[in-house]
Write a protein that holds these residues in place. Structure first.
Motif, PDB file in Angstrom:
ATOM      1  N   SER A   9     -13.035   7.449 -15.899  1.00 37.49           N
ATOM      2  CA  SER A   9     -12.566   7.403 -14.631  1.00 37.49           C
ATOM      3  C   SER A   9     -10.833   7.366 -14.524  1.00 37.49           C
ATOM      4  CB  SER A   9     -12.994   6.378 -14.013  1.00 37.49           C
ATOM      5  OG  SER A   9     -11.978   5.997 -12.540  1.00 37.49           O
ATOM      6  N   TYR A  11      -9.192   7.156 -12.043  1.00 40.10           N
ATOM      7  CA  TYR A  11      -8.469   6.128 -10.881  1.00 40.10           C
ATOM      8  C   TYR A  11      -8.444   4.740 -11.723  1.00 40.10           C
ATOM      9  CZ  TYR A  11      -8.877   9.360  -7.051  1.00 40.10           C
ATOM     10  OH  TYR A  11      -9.127  10.358  -6.256  1.00 40.10           O
ATOM     11  N   ASN A  37     -23.480   4.847  -9.237  1.00 42.57           N
ATOM     12  CA  ASN A  37     -24.428   5.782  -8.459  1.00 42.57           C
ATOM     13  C   ASN A  37     -25.957   5.215  -8.600  1.00 42.57           C
ATOM     14  OD1 ASN A  37     -23.093   7.153  -6.539  1.00 42.57           O
ATOM     15  ND2 ASN A  37     -22.366   8.659  -8.189  1.00 42.57           N
ATOM     16  N   ARG A  51     -17.796   1.864  -6.058  1.00 42.03           N
ATOM     17  CA  ARG A  51     -16.870   2.837  -6.986  1.00 42.03           C
ATOM     18  C   ARG A  51     -16.034   1.978  -7.850  1.00 42.03           C
ATOM     19  NH1 ARG A  51     -14.826   7.352  -2.775  1.00 42.03           N
ATOM     20  NH2 ARG A  51     -16.404   8.921  -3.253  1.00 42.03           N
ATOM     21  N   VAL A  52     -15.653   2.666  -8.755  1.00 43.37           N
ATOM     22  CA  VAL A  52     -14.574   2.172  -9.874  1.00 43.37           C
ATOM     23  C   VAL A  52     -13.118   2.787  -9.776  1.00 43.37           C
ATOM     24  CG1 VAL A  52     -16.163   1.247 -11.438  1.00 43.37           C
ATOM     25  CG2 VAL A  52     -15.007   3.618 -11.604  1.00 43.37           C
ATOM     26  N   GLU A  65     -10.311   0.031  -4.348  1.00 44.44           N
ATOM     27  CA  GLU A  65      -8.968   1.054  -4.190  1.00 44.44           C
ATOM     28  C   GLU A  65      -7.816   0.704  -4.941  1.00 44.44           C
ATOM     29  OE1 GLU A  65      -8.769   3.707  -2.070  1.00 44.44           O
ATOM     30  OE2 GLU A  65     -10.855   3.621  -2.036  1.00 44.44           O
ATOM     31  N   THR A  66      -7.650   1.823  -5.940  1.00 45.78           N
ATOM     32  CA  THR A  66      -6.659   1.745  -6.955  1.00 45.78           C
ATOM     33  C   THR A  66      -5.267   1.103  -6.482  1.00 45.78           C
ATOM     34  OG1 THR A  66      -7.812   3.835  -7.885  1.00 45.78           O
ATOM     35  CG2 THR A  66      -5.637   3.217  -8.781  1.00 45.78           C
ATOM     36  N   PHE A 107      -9.584  15.455  -8.183  1.00 47.75           N
ATOM     37  CA  PHE A 107     -10.824  14.810  -8.177  1.00 47.75           C
ATOM     38  C   PHE A 107     -11.714  15.618  -7.256  1.00 47.75           C
ATOM     39  CE2 PHE A 107     -14.054  11.369  -7.273  1.00 47.75           C
ATOM     40  CZ  PHE A 107     -14.081  11.231  -8.744  1.00 47.75           C
TER      41      PHE A 107
HETATM   42  N1  LIG Z   1     -10.172   6.192  -3.451  1.00 50.40           N
HETATM   43  C1  LIG Z   1     -10.540   5.391  -4.654  1.00 50.40           C
HETATM   44  C2  LIG Z   1     -11.335   6.494  -5.466  1.00 50.40           C
HETATM   45  C3  LIG Z   1     -12.212   5.811  -6.532  1.00 50.40           C
HETATM   46  C4  LIG Z   1     -13.383   6.771  -7.308  1.00 50.40           C
HETATM   47  O1  LIG Z   1     -13.482   7.975  -6.674  1.00 50.40           O
HETATM   48  N2  LIG Z   1     -13.985   6.380  -8.341  1.00 50.40           N
HETATM   49  C5  LIG Z   1     -15.039   7.060  -8.722  1.00 50.40           C
HETATM   50  C6  LIG Z   1     -14.840   7.289 -10.488  1.00 50.40           C
HETATM   51  S1  LIG Z   1     -13.270   8.263 -10.911  1.00 50.40           S
HETATM   52  C7  LIG Z   1     -16.113   6.588  -8.438  1.00 50.40           C
HETATM   53  O2  LIG Z   1     -16.420   5.241  -8.435  1.00 50.40           O
HETATM   54  N3  LIG Z   1     -17.198   7.469  -8.424  1.00 50.40           N
HETATM   55  C8  LIG Z   1     -18.445   6.872  -7.966  1.00 50.40           C
HETATM   56  C9  LIG Z   1     -19.162   7.158  -6.615  1.00 50.40           C
HETATM   57  O3  LIG Z   1     -18.501   7.937  -5.830  1.00 50.40           O
HETATM   58  O4  LIG Z   1     -20.210   6.795  -6.239  1.00 50.40           O
HETATM   59  C10 LIG Z   1      -9.695   4.570  -5.491  1.00 50.40           C
HETATM   60  O5  LIG Z   1      -8.208   5.055  -5.282  1.00 50.40           O
HETATM   61  O6  LIG Z   1      -9.759   3.595  -6.326  1.00 50.40           O
END
Ligand SMILES: N[C@@H](CCC(=O)N[C@@H](CS)C(=O)NCC(=O)O)C(=O)O
Length: 201
Positions: A9, A11, A37, A51-52, A65-66, A107
């Motif tokens: 990931s 982020y 997921n 999300r991570v 959120e990062t 992304f």
């Molecule tokens: N806006 C979020 C984006 C984080 C993100 O999109 N992470 C992805 C992995 S790179 C994720 O968790 N995807 C799983 C999903 O969307 O269910 C941030 O800045 O942390």
């Protein structure tokens, strides 16, 4: 505190770099929560996002959120992630914003290009490719100003360029941007925090 991440990931790489670069390994445990997921994913016990990166603070607060997580890491480290001088700090925020914007753009495009062709949006991919090219150019023009800095601004840019290497080799972001390329490859990739978290592909 505990940082939830998944292997490549981009982020999650940002707080993972910060934890290594700013000697926070004793303060922060990391838990790989791939695959994401799934219906009963552990992240859903903490919140709806799934999300991570995500971070459970020492007080039990669940942060997502990062940019928010890096802000918390900065506070938890006693202010190591950003410069203290106001002008330098503001510049670091500027660079972090540009790096973050690049990551969002890359992304979205990578995500869309992996969809079934019938669900892809060539228009959106073109828009994001054009945006990314503009940002690479901006970074090339800024690199002389930030090349000596190791903070969350420059580390975020390095994370985005590493993601571009992995998911958007077709961008050839180094071509015509020799200063940015040298900075990433010869300066940032020499840092163990950056090198050790570079995506495996
Ligand atoms: N806006 C979020 C984006 C984080 C993100 O999109 N992470 C992805 C992995 S790179 C994720 O968790 N995807 C799983 C999903 O969307 O269910 C941030 O800045 O942390």
């Amino acid at each position: 505190m505990k940082l939830f991440y998944s292997g490549n990931s981009p982020y999650a790489r940002r707080p993972r770099i910060a934890i290594r670069q700013f000697d926070m390994m004793d303060q922060a445990e990391e838990q790989d929560v791939a695959p994401l997921n799934t219906v009963d994913h552990v992240l859903f016990t903490h919140g709806p996002g799934g999300r991570v990166p995500a971070l459970l603070t020492d007080n039990g607060t669940f942060l997502c959120e990062t940019l928010i997580i890096c802000r918390h890491l900065d506070e938890a480290s006693g202010g190591k992630l950003y410069p203290t001088d106001p002008a330098a700090r503001e510049f670091s925020f500027r660079v972090e914003g540009v790096g973050s914007l690049l990551m969002d753009s890359l992304f979205v495009r990578a995500h869309d290009s992996r969809r079934d062709p019938s669900e892809q949006s060539p228009g959106e991919q073109k828009t994001e490719a054009t945006r990314a090219a503009r940002i690479y150019d901006e970074l090339e023009s800024l690199v002389d100003q930030f090349s000596g800095n190791i903070d969350m601004g420059t580390l975020s840019v390095a994370a985005s360029l590493g993601y571009a290497d992995w998911r958007h080799a077709e961008d050839k972001w180094r071509a015509g941007r020799s200063k940015l390329a040298a900075w990433h490859d010869d300066v940032m990739m020499k840092l163990p925090s950056v090198k050790d978290t570079y995506p495996a592909f």
